[in-house]
Design a protein around this motif. Structure first.
Motif, PDB file in Angstrom:
ATOM      1  N   GLU A  41       3.855   5.439  -5.710  1.00  0.00           N
ATOM      2  CA  GLU A  41       3.692   5.474  -7.159  1.00  0.00           C
ATOM      3  C   GLU A  41       2.747   6.614  -7.563  1.00  0.00           C
ATOM      4  N   ALA A  42       1.698   6.814  -6.773  1.00  0.00           N
ATOM      5  CA  ALA A  42       0.761   7.910  -7.056  1.00  0.00           C
ATOM      6  C   ALA A  42       1.458   9.266  -6.921  1.00  0.00           C
ATOM      7  N   VAL A  43       2.344   9.393  -5.934  1.00  0.00           N
ATOM      8  CA  VAL A  43       3.110  10.639  -5.766  1.00  0.00           C
ATOM      9  C   VAL A  43       3.994  10.859  -6.997  1.00  0.00           C
ATOM     10  N   ALA A  44       4.671   9.793  -7.446  1.00  0.00           N
ATOM     11  CA  ALA A  44       5.552   9.896  -8.614  1.00  0.00           C
ATOM     12  C   ALA A  44       4.749  10.267  -9.864  1.00  0.00           C
ATOM     13  N   ALA A  67       5.221   9.162   0.796  1.00  0.00           N
ATOM     14  CA  ALA A  67       3.994   8.379   0.979  1.00  0.00           C
ATOM     15  C   ALA A  67       3.835   7.949   2.434  1.00  0.00           C
ATOM     16  N   LEU A  68       4.919   7.488   3.045  1.00  0.00           N
ATOM     17  CA  LEU A  68       4.851   7.018   4.429  1.00  0.00           C
ATOM     18  C   LEU A  68       4.495   8.146   5.390  1.00  0.00           C
ATOM     19  N   LEU A  69       5.014   9.328   5.132  1.00  0.00           N
ATOM     20  CA  LEU A  69       4.711  10.460   6.004  1.00  0.00           C
ATOM     21  C   LEU A  69       3.282  10.959   5.826  1.00  0.00           C
ATOM     22  N   SER A  70       2.676  10.670   4.671  1.00  0.00           N
ATOM     23  CA  SER A  70       1.310  11.136   4.411  1.00  0.00           C
ATOM     24  C   SER A  70       0.233  10.170   4.902  1.00  0.00           C
ATOM     25  N   HIS A  89       0.840  -1.204   0.000  1.00  0.00           N
ATOM     26  CA  HIS A  89       0.000   0.000   0.000  1.00  0.00           C
ATOM     27  C   HIS A  89       0.877   1.258   0.000  1.00  0.00           C
ATOM     28  N   ALA A  90       1.936   1.242   0.799  1.00  0.00           N
ATOM     29  CA  ALA A  90       2.859   2.387   0.826  1.00  0.00           C
ATOM     30  C   ALA A  90       3.501   2.585  -0.543  1.00  0.00           C
TER      31      ALA A  90
END
Length: 184
Positions: A24-27, A43-46, A18-19
């Motif tokens: 991937e969505a951020v990229a 991603a992990l921080l969000s 999931h992370a």
């Protein structure tokens, strides 16, 4: 050659996968050609219940306010991601070589842990009976510990006033449990 995210996902537990999906969505949103370790950190921080954010809160520098230090981390991470070149997007975004190396390092470290020995015996027995590729599923904590060793990620945290070693210690000692530090 970079590995597609879909292939890397098979090596991860559901939480870690999931992370990676969020990374991937951020990229994709930033128009980047690959998913990198800084994307995973972002991603992990969000995530709402973030192991990394909790560890950073425990490992933060007491000279600064928590809000200020996390804002500095977000800014340093954003600058790092801005430096990644943009390109035309492909259907299956690849994982950078350094991120895949972190995943493989996590797998190797998990295999070395005695409490996982029975699991690996089952996996090896299943792989001899079937032709499918089997691999150790990387837990989220192990992935975070390996990503913190990435020089780019380590530099981002250092610029924000965090030490990767202290974050790793905070992850490994949560709830008084040292099992994740055996690999460090």
């Amino acid at each position: 050659m970079p590995t597609p995210v879909s292939v890397a996902r098979h090596c991860l537990t559901p939480k870690a996968a999931h992370a990676l999906d969020v990374a991937e969505a951020v990229a994709r949103r930033r128009g980047h050609a690959q998913t990198t370790s800084p994307h995973v950190v972002s991603a992990l921080l969000s995530l709402p219940s973030s192991t990394l954010r909790d560890a950073c809160a425990r490992a933060r520098n007491s000279a600064y306010s928590p809000r200020l230090q996390f804002k500095a981390l977000e800014l340093c991470l954003s600058v790092s991601l801005d430096r990644v070149p943009s390109t035309q997007l492909v259907d299956d975004l690849p994982v950078s070589n350094s991120l895949m190396a972190s995943i493989k390092l996590s797998q190797a470290n998990q295999q070395r842990q005695p409490e996982n020995f029975h699991l690996f015996q089952q996996i090896s027995q299943q792989s001899t009976s079937s032709s499918s590729i089997s691999c150790v599923k990387v837990e989220l904590q192990h992935l975070i510990l390996s990503i913190l060793d990435d020089p780019v990620v380590s530099r981002v945290f250092a610029k924000a006033g965090f030490r990767s070693s202290e974050i790793k210690l905070a992850i490994g000692t949560r709830d008084g449990d040292f099992k994740y530090l055996k690999m460090a």
